[in-house]
Design a protein around this motif. Structure first.
Motif, mmCIF file in Angstrom:
data_model
loop_
_atom_site.group_PDB
_atom_site.id
_atom_site.type_symbol
_atom_site.label_atom_id
_atom_site.label_comp_id
_atom_site.label_asym_id
_atom_site.label_seq_id
_atom_site.Cartn_x
_atom_site.Cartn_y
_atom_site.Cartn_z
ATOM 1 N N ALA A 216 -114.631 -16.869 -30.622
ATOM 2 C CA ALA A 216 -116.064 -16.595 -30.501
ATOM 3 C C ALA A 216 -116.785 -16.870 -31.819
ATOM 4 C CB ALA A 216 -116.290 -15.155 -30.062
ATOM 5 N N ALA A 217 -116.167 -16.480 -32.941
ATOM 6 C CA ALA A 217 -116.775 -16.727 -34.246
ATOM 7 C C ALA A 217 -116.820 -18.221 -34.551
ATOM 8 C CB ALA A 217 -115.995 -15.991 -35.335
ATOM 9 N N SER A 218 -115.764 -18.934 -34.196
ATOM 10 C CA SER A 218 -115.722 -20.374 -34.434
ATOM 11 C C SER A 218 -116.865 -21.070 -33.712
ATOM 12 C CB SER A 218 -114.381 -20.961 -33.974
ATOM 13 O OG SER A 218 -113.310 -20.409 -34.696
ATOM 14 N N GLY A 219 -117.120 -20.672 -32.463
ATOM 15 C CA GLY A 219 -118.189 -21.292 -31.697
ATOM 16 C C GLY A 219 -119.574 -20.839 -32.135
ATOM 17 N N GLY A 220 -119.776 -19.536 -32.213
ATOM 18 C CA GLY A 220 -121.099 -19.015 -32.545
ATOM 19 C C GLY A 220 -121.544 -19.389 -33.944
ATOM 20 N N LEU A 221 -120.644 -19.286 -34.917
ATOM 21 C CA LEU A 221 -121.024 -19.601 -36.292
ATOM 22 C C LEU A 221 -121.081 -21.101 -36.540
ATOM 23 C CD1 LEU A 221 -119.096 -16.726 -38.066
ATOM 24 C CD2 LEU A 221 -121.567 -16.966 -37.793
ATOM 25 N N MET A 222 -120.430 -21.889 -35.696
ATOM 26 C CA MET A 222 -120.605 -23.332 -35.778
ATOM 27 C C MET A 222 -122.066 -23.686 -35.507
ATOM 28 S SD MET A 222 -118.948 -26.366 -33.420
ATOM 29 C CE MET A 222 -117.265 -25.910 -33.812
ATOM 30 N N GLY A 354 -117.700 -28.128 -37.084
ATOM 31 C CA GLY A 354 -119.067 -28.553 -36.805
ATOM 32 C C GLY A 354 -119.443 -29.806 -37.567
ATOM 33 N N GLY A 355 -119.014 -29.901 -38.824
ATOM 34 C CA GLY A 355 -119.274 -31.105 -39.607
ATOM 35 C C GLY A 355 -118.614 -32.325 -39.000
ATOM 36 N N ALA A 356 -117.388 -32.146 -38.505
ATOM 37 C CA ALA A 356 -116.680 -33.259 -37.868
ATOM 38 C C ALA A 356 -117.388 -33.703 -36.590
ATOM 39 C CB ALA A 356 -115.245 -32.857 -37.570
ATOM 40 N N VAL A 357 -117.879 -32.740 -35.807
ATOM 41 C CA VAL A 357 -118.588 -33.059 -34.569
ATOM 42 C C VAL A 357 -119.861 -33.851 -34.860
ATOM 43 C CG1 VAL A 357 -119.878 -32.070 -32.640
ATOM 44 C CG2 VAL A 357 -117.649 -31.133 -33.252
ATOM 45 N N ILE A 358 -120.626 -33.411 -35.858
ATOM 46 C CA ILE A 358 -121.859 -34.111 -36.211
ATOM 47 C C ILE A 358 -121.551 -35.528 -36.705
ATOM 48 C CG2 ILE A 358 -123.752 -34.187 -37.879
ATOM 49 C CD1 ILE A 358 -123.957 -31.182 -37.669
ATOM 50 N N GLY A 359 -120.487 -35.649 -37.509
ATOM 51 C CA GLY A 359 -120.135 -36.955 -38.064
ATOM 52 C C GLY A 359 -119.670 -37.953 -37.032
ATOM 53 N N THR A 360 -119.077 -37.490 -35.941
ATOM 54 C CA THR A 360 -118.513 -38.404 -34.942
ATOM 55 C C THR A 360 -119.358 -38.536 -33.679
ATOM 56 O OG1 THR A 360 -117.155 -36.587 -34.088
ATOM 57 C CG2 THR A 360 -116.151 -38.038 -35.738
ATOM 58 N N LEU A 361 -119.977 -37.430 -33.241
ATOM 59 C CA LEU A 361 -120.679 -37.437 -31.962
ATOM 60 C C LEU A 361 -122.179 -37.216 -32.085
ATOM 61 C CD1 LEU A 361 -118.119 -35.297 -29.911
ATOM 62 C CD2 LEU A 361 -118.384 -37.784 -29.863
ATOM 63 N N GLY A 362 -122.590 -36.399 -33.037
ATOM 64 C CA GLY A 362 -124.010 -36.113 -33.199
ATOM 65 C C GLY A 362 -124.317 -34.644 -33.069
ATOM 66 N N VAL A 363 -125.516 -34.264 -33.491
ATOM 67 C CA VAL A 363 -125.917 -32.855 -33.547
ATOM 68 C C VAL A 363 -125.914 -32.205 -32.168
ATOM 69 C CG1 VAL A 363 -127.829 -31.305 -34.094
ATOM 70 C CG2 VAL A 363 -127.295 -33.190 -35.624
ATOM 71 N N ALA A 364 -126.329 -32.931 -31.144
ATOM 72 C CA ALA A 364 -126.441 -32.352 -29.805
ATOM 73 C C ALA A 364 -125.103 -31.845 -29.286
ATOM 74 C CB ALA A 364 -127.026 -33.376 -28.835
ATOM 75 N N TYR A 365 -124.005 -32.392 -29.812
ATOM 76 C CA TYR A 365 -122.676 -31.984 -29.331
ATOM 77 C C TYR A 365 -122.172 -30.712 -30.011
ATOM 78 C CZ TYR A 365 -122.164 -36.307 -26.712
ATOM 79 O OH TYR A 365 -122.325 -37.321 -25.797
ATOM 80 N N VAL A 366 -122.875 -30.248 -31.047
ATOM 81 C CA VAL A 366 -122.443 -29.014 -31.714
ATOM 82 C C VAL A 366 -122.524 -27.814 -30.772
ATOM 83 C CG1 VAL A 366 -123.009 -27.364 -33.537
ATOM 84 C CG2 VAL A 366 -122.877 -29.799 -34.057
ATOM 85 N N PRO A 367 -123.685 -27.531 -30.131
ATOM 86 C CA PRO A 367 -123.706 -26.392 -29.206
ATOM 87 C C PRO A 367 -122.796 -26.591 -27.997
ATOM 88 C CG PRO A 367 -125.759 -27.632 -29.080
ATOM 89 C CD PRO A 367 -125.013 -28.139 -30.269
ATOM 90 N N LEU A 368 -122.571 -27.855 -27.598
ATOM 91 C CA LEU A 368 -121.664 -28.114 -26.469
ATOM 92 C C LEU A 368 -120.224 -27.767 -26.853
ATOM 93 C CD1 LEU A 368 -121.622 -29.194 -23.570
ATOM 94 C CD2 LEU A 368 -121.142 -31.469 -24.522
ATOM 95 N N THR A 369 -119.804 -28.189 -28.039
ATOM 96 C CA THR A 369 -118.461 -27.844 -28.530
ATOM 97 C C THR A 369 -118.330 -26.341 -28.725
ATOM 98 O OG1 THR A 369 -118.390 -29.961 -29.700
ATOM 99 C CG2 THR A 369 -116.772 -28.289 -30.349
ATOM 100 N N ALA A 370 -119.375 -25.725 -29.261
ATOM 101 C CA ALA A 370 -119.359 -24.274 -29.464
ATOM 102 C C ALA A 370 -119.247 -23.543 -28.136
ATOM 103 C CB ALA A 370 -120.618 -23.843 -30.202
#
Length: 400
Positions: A216-222, A354-370
Motif C-alpha cells: 500500500a505504501a509503495s503504491g500510494g507514496l509512488m 515511479g521514476g522507472a515508470v515515468i522514464g519508460t511509459l510516462g506520467v499517466a502510468y504512475v497512478p495505474l501502476t500504483a
C-alpha cells in the motif's frame, strides 16, 4: 451517546509524531543551503534524507524489540530527550559527516519513539476507542506534510538551515516535558527469552499485515512522490497550483486519518483496512483515467487528488489496530515497529519504481501502476484473523 473528550497526553503524542515526521523531510526544503554551507554537492546533501529513512526503517524493529520490556512512558521521554540532543547536534554540525551522524542518531530515536507512541495510544485508549486514539496520533504525521515541513523550510530560508533543527529540538523538549507530566503508565512486557521477543518475525498474521502495508505504501507514496509531474500532466505546469494541491493533500489526509480511526472503532480494524485499500485502489484508477483522458481542469484535478488523499492517509489507524490484535500486547511495540519498517521500505520502493515508470511509459502510468500495487495489497489483506485484543484503558482512567 457522545464520545468522551480525548485526554491531553494524546495531543502531546500528536505533537511528538509531528516533530519526528517533520525531522525526516524538513531538510529537503533546505538542501541547496546545506550543500553550499557544508561545501558538498546537492546530491550528497540529499543522502541526508535517504540515510534518515533507511536507518529509521532498519532501526525501528531492532530498537523496539530491545525496548519492549521498558515502560512506554520511559521510552518516550528518554527517546524524545535524545532526539532533541541529536537535532541540536545537527544544528551546530561543523561538517557534512558530523551532520550525517546526527541525522542517523535522530532517525534511531524517532523510530523507537514512533513505535512507543502508537503502543501508548492503543493501550491507553478506553474500550471501543482504540482506532480514534490511533487516528489522532497518525494525524501528527500527516500534519507534518502541510505545516511542519513548509514551516521548517520557511524558517530555514529566513534564518538559515540550522534554525530548522533548533525548532525540531525545541518541539522535542516540549513534548518530552508534556509526556513527563501527563503520559499514562503503560508498562513494558515481562522479561522474555529472545525467541519470544522475536515472535512477530515468525507470526504469519503479523507478517501478512506488514506486507500489506509495504504494498500500500509503495503504491500510494509512488503517486504522492510524483504528484508534481501528474499535476502538470493533468492541468498544466504551475508552481502555485502545485502548492495548492499539496496543501489539499495535507488537509484531506488529516481528515482521512481521523475518519479512519472512527471507522476502525465502529466496524473493526480489519474491515476498515480492506475498505480503505479498496477505496485507495479505486481513487488511483480514477486518477489514471483522468490523466489518460487529457482532462485540462483544475477542478477535476482537485476532486481526484482530494478523494485520493482521504483514503491514502486512512491506512495507518486500521492497519495498526489489526497489527496489535494479531501480535497481542506482549509483542505489540515490536509488531508496530515492523509495520513502520514496511512503510518506510515501501517509501523507498515508491520513488525508484515511479521514476522507472515515468522514464519508460510516462506520467499517466504512475497512478495505474500504483493502483495495481494497491489491488495486490487489498488481496493480501486478511478478511478475518484470530484476534488477541489489546486491553484498552491501561492507566487511562486516571487521565480522562
Amino acid at each position: 451517546m457522545r464520545s468522551a473528550p480525548l485526554p491531553g497526553w494524546l495531543y502531546i503524542l500528536f505533537l511528538t509524531l509531528l516533530a519526528t515526521a517533520t525531522d525526516e523531510f524538513v531538510i529537503a526544503g533546505v538542501l541547496p543551503a546545506v550543500a553550499v554551507d557544508l561545501e558538498v554537492s546537492v546530491s550528497a546533501a540529499g543522502q541526508l534524507v535517504t540515510s534518515f529513512a533507511v536507518v529509521y526503517a532498519v532501526g525501528a524493529p531492532t530498537l523496539s524489540m530491545a525496548c519492549e520490556r521498558l515502560p512506554k512512558r520511559t521510552v518516550l521521554i528518554v527517546g524524545l530527550g535524545l532526539f532533541a540532543v541529536a537535532n541540536v547536534a545537527a544544528a551546530v554540525a561543523p561538517g557534512y559527516w558530523f551532520l550525517m551522524a546526527a541525522r542517523v542518531a535522530a532517525a534511531l530515536c524517532a523510530a523507537v519513539v514512533t513505535a512507543a507512541a502508537f503502543a501508548t495510544a492503543a493501550a491507553g485508549a478506553p474500550e471501543g476507542a482504540q482506532g480514534r486514539y490511533l487516528g489522532l496520533v497518525t494525524a501528527g504525521m500527516t500534519t507534518a506534510l502541510f505545516s511542519g515541513v513548509p514551516l521548517g523550510a520557511w524558517l530555514g530560508g529566513a534564518f538559515g538551515w540550522r534554525a530548522t533543527f533548533w525548532l525540531i529540538a525545541a518541539i522535542g523538549v516540549i513534548a518530552a516535558v508534556g509526556l513527563l507530566l501527563t503520559a499514562p503508565d503503560v508498562p513494558g512486557t515481562a522479561p522474555a527469552p529472545l525467541r519470544a521477543r522475536l515472535a512477530p518475525l515468525r507470526d504469519g498474521a503479523v507478517l501478512r499485515l506488514v506486507a500489506t502495508t509495504f504494498l500500500a505504501a509503495s503504491g500510494g507514496l509512488m503517486f504522492y512522490t510524483y504528484l508534481g509531474p501528474y499535476t502538470a500532466e493533468v492541468a498544466g505546469p504551475s508552481y502555485g497550483l502545485l502548492s495548492a494541491v499539496l496543501l489539499l493533500v495535507g488537509v484531506a489526509g488529516l481528515a482521512g486519518a481521523l475518519l479512519a480511526g472512527r471507522a476502525s472503532d465502529a466496524g473493526g480494524p480489519r474491515r476498515a483496512l480492506r475498505r480503505t485499500l479498496a477505496g485507495h485502489a479505486l481513487a488511483l484508477l480514477l486518477a489514471a483515467a483522468v490523466a489518460f483522458a487529457g482532462t485540462d481542469s483544475r477542478y477535476v484535478l482537485a476532486l481526484v487528488v482530494g478523494c485520493w488523499a482521504v483514503v491514502a492517509w486512512a491506512l495507518n489507524p486500521p492497519v495498526q489496530g489489526a497489527i496489535l490484535a494479531a501480535a497481542g500486547p506482549d509483542a505489540g511495540m515490536t509488531a508496530l515497529a515492523l509495520n513502520i519498517c514496511g512503510l518506510y521500505l515501501g517509501t523507498a520502493v515508491a520513488a525508484a519504481a515511479g521514476g522507472a515508470v515515468i522514464g519508460t511509459l510516462g506520467v499517466a502510468y504512475v497512478p495505474l501502476t500504483a493502483a495495481a500495487l494497491l489491488l495486490l495489497s487489498f488481496l493480501l489483506a486478511p478478511r478475518t484473523a484470530a484476534a488477541r485484543p489489546v486491553p484498552g484503558g491501561v492507566a487511562a482512567g486516571r487521565q480522562q
